[in-house]
Design a protein around this motif. Structure first.
Motif, PDB file in Angstrom:
ATOM      1  N   TYR A 195     -41.930 -80.356 -56.854  1.00 36.98           N
ATOM      2  CA  TYR A 195     -41.771 -79.945 -55.463  1.00 36.98           C
ATOM      3  C   TYR A 195     -40.568 -80.643 -54.816  1.00 36.98           C
ATOM      4  O   TYR A 195     -40.515 -81.871 -54.739  1.00 36.98           O
ATOM      5  N   GLN A 196     -39.625 -79.815 -54.362  1.00 37.40           N
ATOM      6  CA  GLN A 196     -38.415 -80.345 -53.706  1.00 37.40           C
ATOM      7  C   GLN A 196     -37.885 -81.605 -54.409  1.00 37.40           C
ATOM      8  O   GLN A 196     -37.631 -81.588 -55.590  1.00 37.40           O
ATOM      9  N   HIS A 260     -37.509 -70.741 -49.616  1.00 39.08           N
ATOM     10  CA  HIS A 260     -38.519 -69.754 -50.034  1.00 39.08           C
ATOM     11  C   HIS A 260     -39.142 -70.165 -51.351  1.00 39.08           C
ATOM     12  O   HIS A 260     -38.576 -70.946 -52.116  1.00 39.08           O
ATOM     13  N   TYR A 261     -40.362 -69.641 -51.578  1.00 37.55           N
ATOM     14  CA  TYR A 261     -41.084 -69.944 -52.825  1.00 37.55           C
ATOM     15  C   TYR A 261     -41.458 -68.629 -53.501  1.00 37.55           C
ATOM     16  O   TYR A 261     -41.952 -67.713 -52.840  1.00 37.55           O
ATOM     17  N   GLU A 268     -42.640 -62.843 -51.743  1.00 35.06           N
ATOM     18  CA  GLU A 268     -42.025 -64.165 -51.643  1.00 35.06           C
ATOM     19  C   GLU A 268     -42.675 -64.890 -50.453  1.00 35.06           C
ATOM     20  O   GLU A 268     -43.023 -64.253 -49.453  1.00 35.06           O
TER      21      GLU A 268
END
Ligand code: EPU
Length: 336
Positions: A195-196, A260-261, A268
């Motif tokens: 994550y990030q 966005h994921y 999305e």
């Protein structure tokens, strides 16, 4: 069993709304819950079961019975060379549960550190953060049916888990009370750091291990999310919207920097916090209700806010996101 009348709900909701309830019943075993469900007070009143109150917004006094669990235990159900199965009572504070697993060196929930609320609600809400959802580690959910008082065991595959979604929020909404949850944890943890910039943040604290991941997540959350003891709040107020690929592609032309994921080939997910921020709401206040200045997804009680004030602010935000992006934000918080 504890039964109280005409009580203030101030300490039972993290938004810090001072609503009242006619009755409050706290039970400490499945048997006590079954007895409570047969009582005249419960049978003849509206019923609301609450957990840690971190996802509730009381808009007025509650005319009815509030039920709360005091089923508080963590026990090892079984273990083998690779895994440990733990059962936790519904009222166990979620972060205490995470701390317990990390102290014992069992992996699976460390990314969910510091999420407010209780174990029972975690299984209703399918809490999630930093690339992990609680459905990844739940194996069973034990519950009592409100109408019959019968116990029922749900396997994880029966729970219809999705993003902040479960069968307990859909067709079984208001029909079962969760009494305990069984989790499967790993002795050789499979760390989830995609994550990030999570991995880089953890490395700043030292090696990649359960303690450092927990420490990092706590620091990240504390830097972005307000402490409910200072400013009442319920974490993310809205869910991150899932939009069609066509809509997403149109927006991306105009806003190439939009985070966005990936969800699927046709959909999305876009962070609601970013959409709200783009509409200029971060740090804004209307009356006693405000938008947190470090994460626009979080609405805060600036002191003495009513539920109606928070909802008014939420509606203004929804209207501006709708008009700027054509996206309808859905509240994650339950209005009562
Ligand atoms: N962003 C902004 N401005 C803001 C807020 C966010 O531009 O004011 C951008 C960030 O820069 C980032 C993106 O939006 O690019 C996502 O932000 P963040 O990483 O903070 O996560 P989120 O999608 O806003 C979700 C969960 C949180 C969870 C975090 C971390 C939902 C509704 N919220 O937030 O969950 O902690 O991811 O995994 O899915 C909660 O449910 O109460 C909660 C806090």
């Amino acid at each position: 069993m504890i039964i109280k009348e005409n009580i203030s709900l101030l300490s039972y909701n993290t938004f810090g709304i001072d609503a009242k309830a006619d009755y409050f019943i706290e039970y400490s075993s499945v048997e006590e819950l079954q007895t409570a469900l047969q009582s005249e007070i419960v049978k003849s009143n509206r019923l609301l079961h609450i957990g840690g109150g971190s996802n509730l917004l009381f808009m007025k006094d509650f005319n009815g019975v509030i039920l709360h669990s005091a089923i508080n235990f963590i026990k090892k159900v079984s273990e083998d060379a690779d895994t440990v199965m733990l059962e936790a009572g519904a009222v166990v504070n979620w972060d205490d549960f995470v701390a317990y697993t990390v102290e014992n060196g069992w992996g699976g929930v460390e990314n969910l550190s510091l999420i407010p609320g209780e174990v029972g609600a975690s299984a209703v809400q399918n809490i999630g953060a930093y690339g992990v959802e609680v459905q990844d580690v739940i194996t069973e959910v034990n519950a009592v049916e409100i109408e019959t008082g019968e116990t029922k065991n749900f396997l994880v595959e029966d729970c219809q888990y999705g993003y902040r979604e479960s069968i307990f929020k859909k067709e079984l909404k208001g029909r079962y009370i969760i009494t305990s949850v069984v989790f499967k944890l790993q002795k050789q943890p499979d760390f989830k750091l995609n994550y990030q910039h999570l991995e880089a943040e953890v490395l700043k604290n030292g090696d990649i291990n359960l303690q450092n991941i927990r420490k990092t997540i706590i620091a990240v959350r504390e830097s972005k999310l307000p402490d409910p003891k200072i400013f009442g709040n319920a974490g993310s107020f809205f869910m991150n919207p899932v939009i069609s690929k066509a809509h997403f592609n149109e927006l991306l032309v105009q806003y190439p920097q939009m985070p966005h994921y990936f969800v699927s080939d046709t959909e999305e997910k876009v962070p609601a916090g970013w959409l709200i921020d783009q509409c200029g709401w971060k740090g804004k206040q209307i009356g006693n209700a405000g938008v947190h200045d470090k994460q626009a997804l979080v609405l805060v009680n600036k002191g003495g806010a009513t539920g109606a004030e928070i909802v008014y602010l939420a509606e203004q935000i929804q209207a501006s996101v709708k008009s700027k992006f054509g996206i309808e934000l859905r509240a994650e918080v339950n209005y009562i």
